[in-house]
Scaffold this motif. Structure first.
Motif, mmCIF file in Angstrom:
data_model
loop_
_atom_site.group_PDB
_atom_site.id
_atom_site.type_symbol
_atom_site.label_atom_id
_atom_site.label_comp_id
_atom_site.label_asym_id
_atom_site.label_seq_id
_atom_site.Cartn_x
_atom_site.Cartn_y
_atom_site.Cartn_z
ATOM 1 N N SER A 73 22.755 -7.159 34.734
ATOM 2 C CA SER A 73 23.415 -8.426 34.391
ATOM 3 C C SER A 73 24.891 -8.224 34.064
ATOM 4 O O SER A 73 25.316 -7.117 33.724
ATOM 5 N N GLU A 76 28.330 -10.000 29.457
ATOM 6 C CA GLU A 76 28.031 -10.985 28.417
ATOM 7 C C GLU A 76 26.535 -11.292 28.336
ATOM 8 O O GLU A 76 25.990 -11.526 27.254
ATOM 9 N N VAL A 77 25.857 -11.268 29.484
ATOM 10 C CA VAL A 77 24.410 -11.483 29.483
ATOM 11 C C VAL A 77 23.704 -10.255 28.898
ATOM 12 O O VAL A 77 22.761 -10.378 28.108
ATOM 13 N N LEU A 181 17.107 -17.883 25.900
ATOM 14 C CA LEU A 181 18.319 -17.615 26.686
ATOM 15 C C LEU A 181 18.188 -18.104 28.121
ATOM 16 O O LEU A 181 19.126 -17.968 28.913
ATOM 17 N N ILE A 183 15.665 -17.001 30.189
ATOM 18 C CA ILE A 183 15.107 -15.906 30.978
ATOM 19 C C ILE A 183 13.589 -16.066 31.078
ATOM 20 O O ILE A 183 12.926 -16.416 30.103
ATOM 21 N N VAL A 265 15.680 -15.848 36.046
ATOM 22 C CA VAL A 265 16.069 -17.054 35.314
ATOM 23 C C VAL A 265 14.948 -18.083 35.391
ATOM 24 O O VAL A 265 14.320 -18.269 36.450
#
Length: 267
Positions: A73, A76-77, A181, A183, A265
């Motif tokens: 990722s 930031e992720v 988040l 996910i 996602v």
């Protein structure tokens, strides 16, 4: 061994402030706590005893699919995933404190009394083989803050017995944090697993495990004992590779296995 002179930990637990800890913990402060003193070394919290143990450690590591998501990722992720994992650990530590913050006092230590614990958390993101391996060490100094403000030694036998429950709490909380988040994470056999990560990628990112498994056959002991001996026997120094270089390498491996973090996602 995991906490060198330059390592900085993060404080947690209801006894942390009373022991003199602030948000971050230096190696000197940790050494003081393990010796039964306040973080700054000015107060003796427990009298020295030749049989006193300095403390113990709890360990939390998510499924390799979580580390694969972390590796592939954007930064930031990846940071958000690491924060989600540490938050899950903190919840498990609060449970550990509530269930296992026990000290003994009175004649022959027959009276058990509940109190507060201090923890020092260290978060690591790589294995010694350079693979992505998000994991945490929580050092538990041998100190319990009693309700009356005095300190006692930690009767930590219950902590070892609670490890399966604490691991379950960590995995459930991690699943919830990752879902928050956006996910696609779920529980499989009690482990928090990220959907969409190819099994081949998890295997490719498990070099260290392969080393330990290969070495384990040479030890005649119970599985856990053999694994520990094999881990120490194959334990080399961690390479100090720049993070940007590591992440570029990890993304290249993810690309070879056709993994795009977008596949994980929620939809």
């Amino acid at each position: 061994a995991y906490y060198g002179a330059s390592a900085v930990g993060v404080a947690a637990g209801g006894a942390a402030a009373a022991a003199g800890l602030t948000d971050t913990v230096t190696a000197v402060e940790l050494d003081n706590l393990l010796a039964g003193r306040s973080a700054d070394g000015t107060r003796e919290l427990l009298r020295p005893h030749p049989d006193r143990k300095p403390g113990c450690e709890l360990h939390a590591a998510p499924d390799k699919s979580v580390s694969a998501l972390f590796a592939a990722s954007p930064p930031e992720v990846a940071r958000a995933v690491a924060v989600a994992s540490e938050a899950a650990l903190r919840l498990a530590l609060r449970q550990a404190e509530a269930e296992c913050g026990v000290t003994r006092r009175g004649k022959a230590g027959r009276t058990h009394e509940r109190g507060k614990l201090a923890f020092v958390i260290y978060t690591h993101t790589t294995s010694r083989a350079g693979d992505p391996h998000l994991h945490h060490h929580a050092v538990v100094p041998n100190l319990v803050l009693r309700p009356d403000g005095t300190w006692g030694a930690h009767h930590n036998r219950s902590l070892y017995k609670a490890q399966k429950r604490l691991t379950a709490t960590y995995n459930r909380a991690l699943r919830d944090n990752l879902v928050a988040l956006g996910i696609d994470a779920r529980l499989e056999n009690g482990r928090c697993v990220v959907a969409g990560v190819p099994p081949g990628l998890c295997a490719a990112f498990s070099t260290r495990r392969k080393e330990v498994v290969a070495a384990k056959g040479g030890y005649h002991a119970k599985d856990s004992e053999a694994a520990q001996k094999a881990a120490w026997a194959t334990r080399g120094r961690k390479a100090r590779t720049p993070e940007a270089e590591l992440r570029a390498r990890w993304r290249a491996v993810a690309n070879v296995h056709g993994y795009d973090p977008a596949a994980s996602v929620l939809r």
